[in-house]
Write an enzyme that holds these catalytic residues in place. Structure first.
Site, PDB file in Angstrom:
ATOM      1  N   HIS A 194       0.854  -1.191   0.000  1.00  0.00           N
ATOM      2  CA  HIS A 194       0.000   0.000   0.000  1.00  0.00           C
ATOM      3  C   HIS A 194       0.890   1.242   0.000  1.00  0.00           C
ATOM      4  O   HIS A 194       1.669   1.468   0.932  1.00  0.00           O
ATOM      5  CB  HIS A 194      -0.934  -0.014   1.215  1.00  0.00           C
ATOM      6  CG  HIS A 194      -2.008  -1.035   1.082  1.00  0.00           C
ATOM      7  ND1 HIS A 194      -2.569  -1.704   2.144  1.00  0.00           N
ATOM      8  CD2 HIS A 194      -2.657  -1.493  -0.035  1.00  0.00           C
ATOM      9  CE1 HIS A 194      -3.495  -2.538   1.693  1.00  0.00           C
ATOM     10  NE2 HIS A 194      -3.567  -2.432   0.374  1.00  0.00           N
ATOM     11  N   ALA A 195       0.718   2.036  -1.052  1.00  0.00           N
ATOM     12  CA  ALA A 195       1.657   3.123  -1.332  1.00  0.00           C
ATOM     13  C   ALA A 195       1.803   4.118  -0.186  1.00  0.00           C
ATOM     14  O   ALA A 195       2.897   4.574   0.126  1.00  0.00           O
ATOM     15  CB  ALA A 195       1.188   3.842  -2.593  1.00  0.00           C
ATOM     16  N   ARG A 196       0.687   4.464   0.452  1.00  0.00           N
ATOM     17  CA  ARG A 196       0.728   5.581   1.412  1.00  0.00           C
ATOM     18  C   ARG A 196       1.237   5.189   2.789  1.00  0.00           C
ATOM     19  O   ARG A 196       1.409   6.051   3.655  1.00  0.00           O
ATOM     20  CB  ARG A 196      -0.680   6.156   1.544  1.00  0.00           C
ATOM     21  CG  ARG A 196      -1.720   5.188   2.099  1.00  0.00           C
ATOM     22  CD  ARG A 196      -3.104   5.760   1.915  1.00  0.00           C
ATOM     23  NE  ARG A 196      -4.168   4.858   2.353  1.00  0.00           N
ATOM     24  CZ  ARG A 196      -5.466   5.135   2.191  1.00  0.00           C
ATOM     25  NH1 ARG A 196      -5.836   6.250   1.610  1.00  0.00           N
ATOM     26  NH2 ARG A 196      -6.374   4.273   2.611  1.00  0.00           N
TER      27      ARG A 196
ATOM     28  N   ARG B 196      -3.091   4.794  -2.499  1.00  0.00           N
ATOM     29  CA  ARG B 196      -2.951   3.471  -1.878  1.00  0.00           C
ATOM     30  C   ARG B 196      -2.565   2.377  -2.885  1.00  0.00           C
ATOM     31  O   ARG B 196      -1.859   1.430  -2.548  1.00  0.00           O
ATOM     32  CB  ARG B 196      -4.307   3.122  -1.241  1.00  0.00           C
ATOM     33  CG  ARG B 196      -4.497   1.684  -0.789  1.00  0.00           C
ATOM     34  CD  ARG B 196      -5.863   1.529  -0.144  1.00  0.00           C
ATOM     35  NE  ARG B 196      -6.280   0.158   0.056  1.00  0.00           N
ATOM     36  CZ  ARG B 196      -6.214  -0.484   1.222  1.00  0.00           C
ATOM     37  NH1 ARG B 196      -5.703   0.109   2.280  1.00  0.00           N
ATOM     38  NH2 ARG B 196      -6.647  -1.721   1.331  1.00  0.00           N
TER      39      ARG B 196
ATOM     40  N   ARG C 192      -5.746  -6.949  -2.500  1.00  0.00           N
ATOM     41  CA  ARG C 192      -7.016  -7.598  -2.883  1.00  0.00           C
ATOM     42  C   ARG C 192      -6.813  -8.393  -4.164  1.00  0.00           C
ATOM     43  O   ARG C 192      -7.767  -8.893  -4.735  1.00  0.00           O
ATOM     44  CB  ARG C 192      -8.119  -6.540  -3.144  1.00  0.00           C
ATOM     45  CG  ARG C 192      -8.425  -5.623  -1.973  1.00  0.00           C
ATOM     46  CD  ARG C 192      -9.124  -6.343  -0.834  1.00  0.00           C
ATOM     47  NE  ARG C 192      -9.387  -5.420   0.269  1.00  0.00           N
ATOM     48  CZ  ARG C 192      -8.505  -5.111   1.226  1.00  0.00           C
ATOM     49  NH1 ARG C 192      -7.293  -5.680   1.224  1.00  0.00           N
ATOM     50  NH2 ARG C 192      -8.825  -4.266   2.188  1.00  0.00           N
TER      51      ARG C 192
ATOM     52  N   TYR D 228      -2.263   1.746   9.354  1.00  0.00           N
ATOM     53  CA  TYR D 228      -1.769   1.956  10.682  1.00  0.00           C
ATOM     54  C   TYR D 228      -2.788   1.464  11.714  1.00  0.00           C
ATOM     55  O   TYR D 228      -3.931   1.148  11.346  1.00  0.00           O
ATOM     56  CB  TYR D 228      -1.464   3.446  10.932  1.00  0.00           C
ATOM     57  CG  TYR D 228      -2.639   4.402  10.829  1.00  0.00           C
ATOM     58  CD1 TYR D 228      -2.993   4.938   9.609  1.00  0.00           C
ATOM     59  CD2 TYR D 228      -3.387   4.781  11.954  1.00  0.00           C
ATOM     60  CE1 TYR D 228      -4.054   5.843   9.511  1.00  0.00           C
ATOM     61  CE2 TYR D 228      -4.438   5.677  11.859  1.00  0.00           C
ATOM     62  CZ  TYR D 228      -4.768   6.204  10.631  1.00  0.00           C
ATOM     63  OH  TYR D 228      -5.814   7.080  10.526  1.00  0.00           O
TER      64      TYR D 228
ATOM     65  N   TYR E  82     -11.676  -6.096   9.516  1.00  0.00           N
ATOM     66  CA  TYR E  82     -12.859  -6.215   8.650  1.00  0.00           C
ATOM     67  C   TYR E  82     -12.603  -7.355   7.678  1.00  0.00           C
ATOM     68  O   TYR E  82     -11.469  -7.782   7.495  1.00  0.00           O
ATOM     69  CB  TYR E  82     -13.119  -4.909   7.875  1.00  0.00           C
ATOM     70  CG  TYR E  82     -11.863  -4.234   7.350  1.00  0.00           C
ATOM     71  CD1 TYR E  82     -11.070  -4.835   6.366  1.00  0.00           C
ATOM     72  CD2 TYR E  82     -11.451  -3.007   7.855  1.00  0.00           C
ATOM     73  CE1 TYR E  82      -9.921  -4.214   5.897  1.00  0.00           C
ATOM     74  CE2 TYR E  82     -10.289  -2.383   7.382  1.00  0.00           C
ATOM     75  CZ  TYR E  82      -9.540  -3.001   6.403  1.00  0.00           C
ATOM     76  OH  TYR E  82      -8.393  -2.402   5.945  1.00  0.00           O
TER      77      TYR E  82
ATOM     78  N   GLU F 274       0.126  -4.183  11.360  1.00  0.00           N
ATOM     79  CA  GLU F 274      -0.285  -2.790  11.144  1.00  0.00           C
ATOM     80  C   GLU F 274       0.540  -1.938  12.105  1.00  0.00           C
ATOM     81  O   GLU F 274       0.343  -1.986  13.323  1.00  0.00           O
ATOM     82  CB  GLU F 274      -1.780  -2.606  11.427  1.00  0.00           C
ATOM     83  CG  GLU F 274      -2.701  -3.390  10.501  1.00  0.00           C
ATOM     84  CD  GLU F 274      -2.875  -2.762   9.121  1.00  0.00           C
ATOM     85  OE1 GLU F 274      -2.330  -1.664   8.874  1.00  0.00           O
ATOM     86  OE2 GLU F 274      -3.566  -3.388   8.300  1.00  0.00           O
TER      87      GLU F 274
HETATM   88  O1  0X9 Z   1      -7.042  -3.930   4.303  1.00  0.00           O
HETATM   89  C1  0X9 Z   1      -5.876  -4.312   4.218  1.00  0.00           C
HETATM   90  O2  0X9 Z   1      -5.378  -4.730   3.168  1.00  0.00           O
HETATM   91  C2  0X9 Z   1      -5.009  -4.297   5.478  1.00  0.00           C
HETATM   92  N1  0X9 Z   1      -5.223  -3.082   6.226  1.00  0.00           N
HETATM   93  S1  0X9 Z   1      -4.718  -1.648   5.631  1.00  0.00           S
HETATM   94  O3  0X9 Z   1      -5.282  -0.598   6.484  1.00  0.00           O
HETATM   95  N2  0X9 Z   1      -3.146  -1.544   5.773  1.00  0.00           N
HETATM   96  O4  0X9 Z   1      -5.110  -1.518   4.279  1.00  0.00           O
HETATM   97  C3  0X9 Z   1      -5.336  -5.478   6.345  1.00  0.00           C
HETATM   98  C4  0X9 Z   1      -5.198  -6.826   5.711  1.00  0.00           C
HETATM   99  C5  0X9 Z   1      -5.454  -7.923   6.689  1.00  0.00           C
HETATM  100  N3  0X9 Z   1      -5.484  -9.225   6.093  1.00  0.00           N
HETATM  101  C6  0X9 Z   1      -6.557  -9.728   5.445  1.00  0.00           C
HETATM  102  N4  0X9 Z   1      -7.675  -9.116   5.350  1.00  0.00           N
HETATM  103  N5  0X9 Z   1      -6.424 -10.935   4.927  1.00  0.00           N
HETATM  104 ZN    ZN Z   2      -2.019  -1.606   4.108  1.00  0.00          ZN
END
Ligand code: 0X9
Ligand code: ZN
Length: 418
Positions: free
Chosen positions: A182-184, A237, A253, A307, A357, A380
């Site tokens: 994630h870039a930011r 991001r 994703r 974070y 989430y 994180e």
């Molecule tokens: O959403 C994400 O990709 C991660 N959080 S972030 O705020 N850095 O973007 C969490 C990923 C946790 N792992 C999975 N959901 N499998």
């Molecule tokens: Zn991230």
């Protein structure tokens, strides 16, 4: 039920509005703090985060009374406030005029970094080229223990490099760390560089981490996005490959395990866009090849993000836990306790979908389920009142804290012999 339907309706009309979310740095935006006090309010906030794609949720846990952080563009603000008021949610403006534009002062200051301080990642956020300068230097100076390997190219053609650190002959067990998908999340590559620095330039203090253990570290998975975030729009991001009307895929994703399910968007303009197909991005292909190609030795995969101070393990695509979650939990606990003892900070631990989430197609789920790496953890790292971009004076404290945790997790992993 009515509210849910309303939100769904809202989502369909808001997609156009979300065109290229945070694409221009100078759109008017505010950073909000929202405090869900009941489970019902928490549920509502989660629906908002899932269906209102013009909102950028920077921080949202599953715990009531904890402040969520939401970046709200001016055109979505009235509706956002109305939705919160209707649901009696407490909110306040944390920053009334937040801008993704890189401060010119930062860019001006860059000039003075052309000195010997230029590679001091403990005091400033390094550019892609400075990150490479630093690791290439280590490869030359410590050739007996450091190997730099090109493992791919980003969409815009930047080389992706791993740093492999091993004392003596290559050992049976390895740890794979990546950062900056994630870039930011600027503190993540900084932490990866600090781990490299401790293992290579402070090897004597870390002999226990190098005994029969190889470290493979990819400090910057998404250099195109990172450069764009450093130089143009701090809040970026995704990767930088264009699709239809917008640019970029959420690398976390884009992995091929339950790809495109919950918590991932099929709309190319949204921050959690899963990509047009699994592994559409050269950057995620490189991580996949490392995970799968080294799965005979890699026992622990750690993905650095920010974070919120959390140690998350699969599953992310659903709320259940994998059969062998206890090993991951033990490793995460060892890390959190060490950071609590040394820095008095609290990390939250647990299954990603439970603690944070549901989000599918992430690298940690893929590492465990497909590459069969027994310990897969997303860390994180901390943020501050600025969110993803802690002031440079905080970098050294944050990366030291993280290294304490990573060191303890590595030792625990070796102790339990997964
Ligand atoms: O959403 C994400 O990709 C991660 N959080 S972030 O705020 N850095 O973007 C969490 C990923 C946790 N792992 C999975 N959901 N499998
Ligand atoms: Zn991230």
């Amino acid at each position: 039920m009515f509210r849910f339907a309303f939100l769904l309706f809202h989502a369909t009309v808001s997609i156009d509005m979300a065109v290229c979310i945070s694409a221009t740095c100078n759109r008017a935006m505010k950073l909000y703090g929202v405090v869900p006090k009941t489970e019902g309010q928490m549920h509502y906030l989660r629906l908002l985060s899932a269906y209102n794609e013009s909102l950028d949720f920077w921080l949202l846990t599953t715990v009531t009374n904890e402040e969520a952080h939401v970046l709200v563009p001016a055109e979505a603000e009235n509706k956002f406030q109305r939705d919160l008021l209707n649901n009696h949610l407490e909110f306040f403006v944390k920053n009334p005029n937040i801008s993704g534009c890189t401060e010119s002062s930062r860019l001006e200051r860059k000039a003075q970094y052309r000195s010997k301080e230029s590679l001091d990642f403990t005091r400033r956020y390094l550019s892609y080229s400075d990150i490479n300068k630093y690791i290439d230097y280590l490869g030359r100076k410590y050739a007996d223990m450091v190997t730099i390997t090109n493992v791919g190219k980003s969409y815009e053609g930047r080389t992706l490099k791993t740093v492999t650190i091993a004392k003596g002959q290559q050992s049976r067990q390895a740890i794979l760390i990546d950062a900056g998908i994630h870039a930011r999340e600027w503190i993540a590559p900084a932490t990866a560089l600090y781990v490299i620095n401790r293992l290579v330039q402070h090897a004597n203090e870390n002999r226990d981490l190098l005994n029969n253990l190889t470290w493979i570290i990819l400090p910057l998975v998404n250099p195109d996005g990172y450069e764009y975030s450093l130089k143009t729009n701090k809040f970026w991001r995704k990767t930088r490959q264009p699709y239809r009307r917008c640019i970029g895929t959420d690398g976390n994703r884009n992995f091929n395990f339950h790809w495109g399910e919950k918590g991932a968007s099929k709309y190319e303009c949204v921050n959690t866009f899963s990509g047009p197909r699994p592994f559409s991005e050269p950057e995620t292909q490189a991580v996949r090849d490392l995970l799968v190609g080294k799965n005979d030795t890699v026992k622990f995969y750690l993905s650095l993000h920010s974070y919120g101070r959390m140690l998350l393990y699969p599953w992310g695509y659903k709320k259940d836990l994998p059969r062998k979650w206890r090993n991951m939990d033990a490793v995460a606990r060892a890390g959190a306790s060490a950071m609590q003892r040394s820095h008095r900070v609290d990390y939250r631990i647990g299954g990603a979908a439970k603690v944070l989430y549901e989000a599918s197609g992430a690298s940690d789920d893929y590492a465990l389920a497909v590459a069969r790496i027994p310990i897969a953890i997303t860390m994180e790292l901390p943020g501050d009142e600025r969110g993803f971009h802690p002031s440079e004076s905080k970098i050294s404290a944050f990366i030291e804290e993280a290294f304490t945790g990573i060191r303890a997790m590595a030792l625990k992993m070796m102790e339990i012999q997964v």
